[in-house]
Scaffold this motif. Structure first.
Motif, PDB file in Angstrom:
ATOM      1  N   HIS A  60       0.801  -1.231  -0.221  1.00 29.93           N
ATOM      2  CA  HIS A  60       0.292   0.137   0.012  1.00 29.93           C
ATOM      3  C   HIS A  60       0.902   1.326   0.031  1.00 29.93           C
ATOM      4  O   HIS A  60       0.297   2.421  -0.064  1.00 29.93           O
ATOM      5  N   ILE A  61       2.148   1.068  -0.011  1.00 28.56           N
ATOM      6  CA  ILE A  61       3.026   2.417   0.025  1.00 28.56           C
ATOM      7  C   ILE A  61       3.719   2.455  -1.499  1.00 28.56           C
ATOM      8  O   ILE A  61       4.273   1.470  -1.887  1.00 28.56           O
ATOM      9  N   ASP A  62       3.792   3.703  -1.821  1.00 26.47           N
ATOM     10  CA  ASP A  62       4.398   3.955  -3.370  1.00 26.47           C
ATOM     11  C   ASP A  62       5.733   3.335  -3.282  1.00 26.47           C
ATOM     12  O   ASP A  62       6.547   3.442  -2.431  1.00 26.47           O
ATOM     13  N   ASP A  63       6.114   3.311  -4.581  1.00 23.92           N
ATOM     14  CA  ASP A  63       7.728   2.628  -4.738  1.00 23.92           C
ATOM     15  C   ASP A  63       8.787   3.245  -4.192  1.00 23.92           C
ATOM     16  O   ASP A  63       9.527   2.946  -3.619  1.00 23.92           O
ATOM     17  N   SER A  64       8.730   4.769  -4.575  1.00 25.88           N
ATOM     18  CA  SER A  64       9.562   5.733  -3.929  1.00 25.88           C
ATOM     19  C   SER A  64       9.759   5.607  -2.449  1.00 25.88           C
ATOM     20  O   SER A  64      11.131   5.746  -1.881  1.00 25.88           O
ATOM     21  N   THR A  65       8.541   5.612  -1.832  1.00 33.87           N
ATOM     22  CA  THR A  65       8.617   5.851  -0.300  1.00 33.87           C
ATOM     23  C   THR A  65       9.334   4.301   0.161  1.00 33.87           C
ATOM     24  O   THR A  65       9.878   4.273   1.201  1.00 33.87           O
ATOM     25  N   GLN A  66       8.870   3.302  -0.380  1.00 34.69           N
ATOM     26  CA  GLN A  66       9.505   1.891  -0.029  1.00 34.69           C
ATOM     27  C   GLN A  66      11.225   2.138  -0.218  1.00 34.69           C
ATOM     28  O   GLN A  66      11.496   1.370   0.909  1.00 34.69           O
ATOM     29  N   ALA A  67      11.455   2.499  -1.230  1.00 36.55           N
ATOM     30  CA  ALA A  67      12.830   2.496  -1.647  1.00 36.55           C
ATOM     31  C   ALA A  67      13.765   3.473  -0.257  1.00 36.55           C
ATOM     32  O   ALA A  67      14.642   3.173   0.252  1.00 36.55           O
ATOM     33  N   GLN A  68      12.881   4.431  -0.042  1.00 34.89           N
ATOM     34  CA  GLN A  68      13.642   5.078   0.935  1.00 34.89           C
ATOM     35  C   GLN A  68      13.530   4.770   2.527  1.00 34.89           C
ATOM     36  O   GLN A  68      14.407   4.785   3.123  1.00 34.89           O
ATOM     37  N   MET A  69      12.405   4.090   2.802  1.00 34.52           N
ATOM     38  CA  MET A  69      12.177   3.282   3.903  1.00 34.52           C
ATOM     39  C   MET A  69      13.373   2.158   4.201  1.00 34.52           C
ATOM     40  O   MET A  69      13.940   1.989   5.059  1.00 34.52           O
ATOM     41  N   LYS A  70      13.573   1.347   2.882  1.00 36.12           N
ATOM     42  CA  LYS A  70      14.381   0.319   2.853  1.00 36.12           C
ATOM     43  C   LYS A  70      16.152   0.824   3.216  1.00 36.12           C
ATOM     44  O   LYS A  70      16.719   0.364   3.781  1.00 36.12           O
ATOM     45  N   ARG A  71      16.216   1.945   2.466  1.00 38.16           N
ATOM     46  CA  ARG A  71      17.379   2.699   2.662  1.00 38.16           C
ATOM     47  C   ARG A  71      17.682   2.949   4.159  1.00 38.16           C
ATOM     48  O   ARG A  71      18.680   2.640   4.678  1.00 38.16           O
ATOM     49  N   THR A  72      16.978   3.646   4.547  1.00 38.90           N
ATOM     50  CA  THR A  72      16.798   3.922   6.016  1.00 38.90           C
ATOM     51  C   THR A  72      17.071   2.856   7.038  1.00 38.90           C
ATOM     52  O   THR A  72      17.895   3.025   7.922  1.00 38.90           O
ATOM     53  N   ALA A  73      16.300   1.869   6.797  1.00 41.16           N
ATOM     54  CA  ALA A  73      16.572   0.566   7.445  1.00 41.16           C
ATOM     55  C   ALA A  73      17.629   0.030   7.593  1.00 41.16           C
ATOM     56  O   ALA A  73      18.324  -0.325   8.738  1.00 41.16           O
ATOM     57  N   VAL A  74      18.427   0.038   6.444  1.00 40.00           N
ATOM     58  CA  VAL A  74      20.007  -0.444   6.372  1.00 40.00           C
ATOM     59  C   VAL A  74      20.771   0.663   7.037  1.00 40.00           C
ATOM     60  O   VAL A  74      21.639   0.099   7.975  1.00 40.00           O
ATOM     61  N   GLU A  75      20.727   1.583   7.104  1.00 37.08           N
ATOM     62  CA  GLU A  75      21.528   2.611   7.469  1.00 37.08           C
ATOM     63  C   GLU A  75      21.348   2.702   9.305  1.00 37.08           C
ATOM     64  O   GLU A  75      22.217   3.023   9.845  1.00 37.08           O
ATOM     65  N   ARG A  76      20.072   2.516   9.540  1.00 38.61           N
ATOM     66  CA  ARG A  76      19.800   2.468  11.001  1.00 38.61           C
ATOM     67  C   ARG A  76      20.502   1.316  11.524  1.00 38.61           C
ATOM     68  O   ARG A  76      21.047   1.168  12.589  1.00 38.61           O
ATOM     69  N   ALA A  77      20.339  -0.052  10.902  1.00 40.60           N
ATOM     70  CA  ALA A  77      20.991  -1.113  11.323  1.00 40.60           C
ATOM     71  C   ALA A  77      22.511  -1.114  11.584  1.00 40.60           C
ATOM     72  O   ALA A  77      23.265  -1.655  12.428  1.00 40.60           O
ATOM     73  N   LEU A  78      23.137  -0.410  10.405  1.00 42.47           N
ATOM     74  CA  LEU A  78      24.536  -0.199  10.641  1.00 42.47           C
ATOM     75  C   LEU A  78      24.952   0.789  12.127  1.00 42.47           C
ATOM     76  O   LEU A  78      25.974   0.582  12.762  1.00 42.47           O
ATOM     77  N   ALA A  79      23.962   2.004  12.030  1.00 45.34           N
ATOM     78  CA  ALA A  79      24.380   2.787  13.140  1.00 45.34           C
ATOM     79  C   ALA A  79      24.030   2.175  14.438  1.00 45.34           C
ATOM     80  O   ALA A  79      24.733   2.391  15.523  1.00 45.34           O
ATOM     81  N   LYS A  80      22.821   1.385  14.525  1.00 47.10           N
ATOM     82  CA  LYS A  80      22.790   0.706  15.650  1.00 47.10           C
ATOM     83  C   LYS A  80      23.783  -0.160  16.077  1.00 47.10           C
ATOM     84  O   LYS A  80      24.099  -0.420  17.510  1.00 47.10           O
TER      85      LYS A  80
END
Length: 451
Positions: A90-110
């Protein structure tokens, strides 16, 4: 009476649920809610140990522009139905992409990896009709056999009629299999119920890029024997020409494992070819494969390009059918290790035409390590979601090669492993890839050099 609350969605969690923060600081995870929305919701469960809770959306007061109001799937959870396979459709493609990028960056930072500020994100060319394989559970709804998936947090089954992320031949084969099973009055397995004739428990399907389909049936036995309907049913599936092979295995266990024994071919092919760029592999309906062939090939090519030279010796650990390591085309030899014997057989068979030596071994990397292989220039790693075993990490830290290329389907375990090897290896390049659009999964590729 349910207490309806209202709040603004300010963030998302690791499962891509929207987060609303209550006045007392409690963070409520709400499936389907999108950052920037104002939602009405009620709390279904609250943690006794930390300020966390889980809620359900009851209505939208303010809707995000990223929300797709009419998804391609009429049953996708949490917005249209109860199939949990694509929880962010239910989320558009560009927002999905940004969320997934953020999820990876958060995992690294955590994990404490702070020297990487931004992770490049590679979007998929096709966000629908990409998935090459599926496992479906057999059940009955209103007395009719269906194939589908479990509803969230439940063993109730939601029927799968057409899935928009599957390759089209899989949807066509699914419809034919269900229709045929109903006509032949084949029973679906039920927990705690014994069928003297045996019953259908799961169906696995694999389709290659050419549209050929393999079918693997997982069944309950008939008093310990192979059900006598297996062969007539399998032969009937010949009428659907894309199906080029049918196999089966017996599973009378009471757990949720799909297979507990190897599959036996009834007729046709045990495996079919699939191409990852210039590398050809063979896959069965019951074996492991990257679910998005096109994206996997793209990652393999990127990894070889990052290495930027022709290696003499390559090790491919957790190699599956060997496509990752074979992409590097070493000048001397490729060595591969994998727990699955069927995957190793496929790797051996398909590598016979390669211009370099290949050595593939069945090996449990949780406790074993290659002791007599030639010294590698680079090691490719593609572990399961749990990441590298402590055994592998210890060996890499002790005497690993100059370069490691790590492909991971779980950013958190990748980050954990990178930290565990940080005294020996530093990340030189990293990127995230949208291996499975419409889902929360994201693939990470990292080039790591020895300090």
């Amino acid at each position: 009476m349910t207490n309806i609350l209202q709040g603004n969605v300010v963030d998302f969690d690791d499962d891509f649920n929207g987060i609303v923060v209550l006045d007392d600081g409690c963070k409520v995870a709400i499936p389907g809610a999108i950052v920037g929305e104002t939602v009405q919701f009620h709390i279904e469960h609250r943690s006794m140990h930390e300020p966390k809770a889980w809620g359900r959306c009851d209505g939208l007061v303010k809707t995000s522009n990223a929300r797709i109001l009419k998804t391609k799937c009429r049953t996708c959870w949490p917005t249209a139905g109860m199939c949990a396979g694509c929880p962010i459709m239910h989320i558009d493609d560009s927002t999905q992409a940004q969320m997934k990028r953020t999820a990876v960056e958060r995992a690294l930072a955590k994990a404490g990896i702070t020297y990487i500020d931004e992770v490049p994100f590679v979007r998929a060319d096709s966000v629908f009709h990409y998935r090459n394989r599926t496992d479906l559970v057999a059940s009955e709804i209103r007395g009719r056999l269906v194939l589908g998936s479990y509803k969230p947090r439940s063993h109730d089954v939601i029927e799968t009629k057409v899935c928009p992320i599957l390759r089209p031949p899989l949807n066509q084969a699914l419809a034919f299999i269900v229709s045929t099973a109903r006509k032949m009055h084949i029973f679906a397995s039920k927990p705690g119920v014994f069928f003297a004739t045996g019953a259908l428990r799961y169906v696995s399907l694999f389709a290659n890029a050419e549209g050929k389909v393999l079918v693997d049936l997982v069944v309950n036995s008939a008093y310990g024997k192979v059900p006598n309907w297996i062969r007539p049913f399998a032969n009937k599936l010949k009428e659907f020409s894309p199906i080029v092979g049918v196999s089966y295995s017996i599973n009378d266990s009471e757990n949720n494992a799909i297979r507990v024994s190897p599959s036996t071919v009834v007729w046709g092919c045990a495996a079919i070819e699939e191409r990852h760029g210039d590398v050809v592999s063979r896959f069965s309906a019951s074996g492991f494969t990257q679910l998005n062939t096109e994206m996997a090939a793209r990652i393999y090519r990127e990894a070889a390009a990052w290495y930027d030279r022709k290696p003499h010796v390559v090790w491919d650990l957790y190699c599956g059918a060997g496509a990752f390591g074979r992409t590097f085309a070493p000048s001397r030899a490729l060595y591969g290790a994998e727990f699955s014997a069927s995957a190793i057989r496929s790797a051996i068979e398909m590598s016979k035409s390669d211009d370099f030596e290949t050595h593939f071994e069945v090996m449990n990397l949780d406790s074993q390590w290659p002791m007599n292989w030639a010294t590698p220039d680079v090691i490719c790693l593609d572990p399961p979601r749990k990441g590298l075993s402590p055994n592998v990490v210890a060996h890499l830290r002790q005497d690993g090669p100059p370069t490691i290329i790590y492909m991971s389907c779980h950013p958190a375990t990748f980050a954990r492993d990178a930290v565990a090897m940080a005294d020996r290896y530093v990340i030189q390049k990293i990127a995230a890839f949208d291996m499975m659009p419409q889902t929360k999964h994201v693939e990470v590729l990292a080039l790591m050099h020895r300090n």
